[in-house]
Enzyme design. Structure first.
Site, short mmCIF file in Angstrom:
data_model
loop_
_atom_site.label_atom_id
_atom_site.label_comp_id
_atom_site.label_asym_id
_atom_site.label_seq_id
_atom_site.Cartn_x
_atom_site.Cartn_y
_atom_site.Cartn_z
N HIS A 57 0.27 1.99 10.70
CA HIS A 57 1.41 2.39 11.54
C HIS A 57 1.78 3.86 11.34
O HIS A 57 2.51 4.43 12.15
CB HIS A 57 2.63 1.48 11.28
CG HIS A 57 3.33 1.73 9.98
ND1 HIS A 57 3.15 0.94 8.87
CD2 HIS A 57 4.24 2.66 9.62
CE1 HIS A 57 3.92 1.38 7.89
NE2 HIS A 57 4.59 2.42 8.31
N ASP A 100 -2.45 -3.64 8.33
CA ASP A 100 -1.71 -2.38 8.41
C ASP A 100 -2.30 -1.32 7.48
O ASP A 100 -1.57 -0.62 6.79
CB ASP A 100 -0.22 -2.59 8.11
CG ASP A 100 0.62 -1.37 8.53
OD1 ASP A 100 0.14 -0.59 9.37
OD2 ASP A 100 1.73 -1.20 7.98
N GLY A 125 8.84 7.34 5.07
CA GLY A 125 8.01 8.43 4.58
C GLY A 125 7.18 8.02 3.37
O GLY A 125 6.19 8.65 3.06
N ASN A 126 7.62 6.95 2.67
CA ASN A 126 6.83 6.41 1.57
C ASN A 126 5.65 5.58 2.05
O ASN A 126 4.76 5.25 1.26
CB ASN A 126 7.69 5.52 0.66
CG ASN A 126 8.40 6.29 -0.43
OD1 ASN A 126 9.61 6.45 -0.38
ND2 ASN A 126 7.66 6.79 -1.40
N SER A 127 5.65 5.17 3.31
CA SER A 127 4.59 4.31 3.82
C SER A 127 3.23 4.94 3.61
O SER A 127 3.00 6.10 3.96
CB SER A 127 4.81 4.05 5.32
OG SER A 127 5.97 3.28 5.54
N LEU A 159 -12.81 -19.14 12.98
CA LEU A 159 -13.10 -20.48 13.49
C LEU A 159 -12.78 -20.62 14.97
O LEU A 159 -13.34 -21.48 15.65
CB LEU A 159 -12.32 -21.53 12.70
CG LEU A 159 -12.98 -22.13 11.46
CD1 LEU A 159 -12.03 -23.11 10.79
CD2 LEU A 159 -14.28 -22.82 11.82
#
Length: 386
Positions: free
Chosen positions: A123, A153, A225-227, A282
């Site tokens: 993201h 992600d 901002g830490n992402s 599956l």
């Protein structure tokens, strides 16, 4: 006479000293309580292992490998209502000028190898036209996207610089609740920051964040901002990629989530080698087995999931699975949780065969299915700004 007294005083003094020493060493000889008995009856003190007073060494080890990301993308702004007027379109047609706007966002990333491969969140980089990577040593460069995996992600980037400080990878499957955790990233664009907390939980899922969830939960402050930044242990080893927070205010409230490094490494390796993440499939949709359904099927107290949908010509249909079947186990693993069972299937190599134990019309059946390759998720269409 005086000489005699002085001479005879020394043996007396020596005898007194010897007596005092004997009383101190063996008090029970003169009817006093034994010191040994008192020591045995006294409560024993417990020595607690204390943590370090500083985590500076861990930060010094890990911080150079954490980078700041600055992404930009061009967004089409909606036209002025005048441009949608039929009379205006009559004269100018569909050639009205399109308005565009540049949007910037912040994030973090982790240098995983000296060759320049980086891990971050999908993201953070999704839809970006340009990604600028800023290292702690002051260098900046552009990054290119090698591949991404929206279902976890995660995204893999590549930069071309020399002498890159890659992070030391730890063991996310060995962490325990209560272990010290340090979150390193670029919150709110203020620059690289370190926050400290503990591991609050492991194996968090069913949060509705990703299709494949196995989060580490921590109370180390994780803010916008830490992402994509690093979650490291007390020795500076990478244990997770920070990805999300639970917050009502938009800031950290002590509930943050990180993707375990073991899962992140598997995703990165698959993207580098194959250009995508290879997952088993599956071709079914499942739903939980409610208590009412369990009683109607005669399965009270037994785990299971109900087949609610089957993809045409998918592995499940070819194996003979039908709508309404109750899956009891896959390769011997009880199927009590739909998400966990589908994650189990995803870890199986395509073309491998699995045994599926099902309940149908009150009878137990064993079917064999050949696992297929999970199709990539449909791309999300970028929306214009409203």
């Amino acid at each position: 006479m005086l000489k005699a007294l002085r001479f005879s005083g020394w043996p007396l003094l020596a005898g007194v000293l010897i007596a005092l020493l004997i009383i101190q060493r063996y008090p029970q000889w003169v009817g006093l309580p034994s010191l040994d008995v008192n020591l045995q009856q006294a409560p024993q003190t417990t020595t607690m292992q204390q943590g370090p007073v500083s985590y500076a060494d861990a930060v010094t080890t890990a911080a150079p490998s954490v980078v700041n990301l600055y992404t930009t993308k061009v967004i089409n702004k909606p036209n002025h209502p005048l441009f949608e007027d039929p009379q205006f379109r009559r004269f100018f047609g569909d050639n009205a000028p399109k308005q565009k706007r540049m949007e910037s966002s912040l994030g973090s990333g982790v240098i995983m190898s000296p060759e320049g491969y980086l891990l971050t969140n999908n993201h953070v980089t999704s839809g970006a036209d340009q990604i600028v990577v800023a290292l702690k040593d002051g260098r900046e460069t552009l990054a290119r996207v090698i591949g991404s995996d929206p279902e976890t992600d995660l995204a893999v980037l590549k930069i071309d610089l020399k002498n890159l400080p890659s992070i030391t990878v730890g063991r996310s499957d060995n962490i325990r609740i209560g272990d010290v955790a340090l979150a390193i990233g670029n919150p709110f664009g203020v620059g690289q920051t370190v926050t400290m907390g503990i591991i609050s939980a492991t194996g968090r899922n069913q949060l509705g964040l990703n299709n494949y969830e196995d989060f580490i939960q921590t109370d180390a402050a994780i803010n916008p901002g830490n992402s994509g930044g690093a979650l490291v242990d007390a020795n500076g080893n990478l244990t997770g990629i920070n990805t999300a927070i639970f917050s009502k205010s938009g800031g950290s409230q002590g509930i943050g989530f990180a993707i375990p490094v073991k899962l992140a490494m598997e995703v990165m390796k698959s993207i580098i080698e194959h250009g995508q993440v290879i997952r088993g499939w599956l071709g079914i949709e499942v739903q939980p087995l409610s208590q009412e359904l369990a009683e109607s099927f005669g399965l009270s107290g037994r785990p299971g999931i109900v087949v609610a949908g089957i993809f045409r010509d998918g592995p499940a249909q070819k194996a003979g699975l039908q709508l309404g079947d109750v899956i009891l186990a896959i390769d011997g693993e009880p199927a009590g949780d739909g998400r966990r069972s589908m994650n189990q299937v995803a870890r199986i190599k395509p073309t491998d065969k699995v045994t599926i134990q099902v309940m149908r019309n009150g009878k137990e059946l064993k079917l064999t299915a050949e696992i297929g390759l999970r199709p990539p998720p449909a791309p999300v269409k970028e929306k214009e700004e409203e």
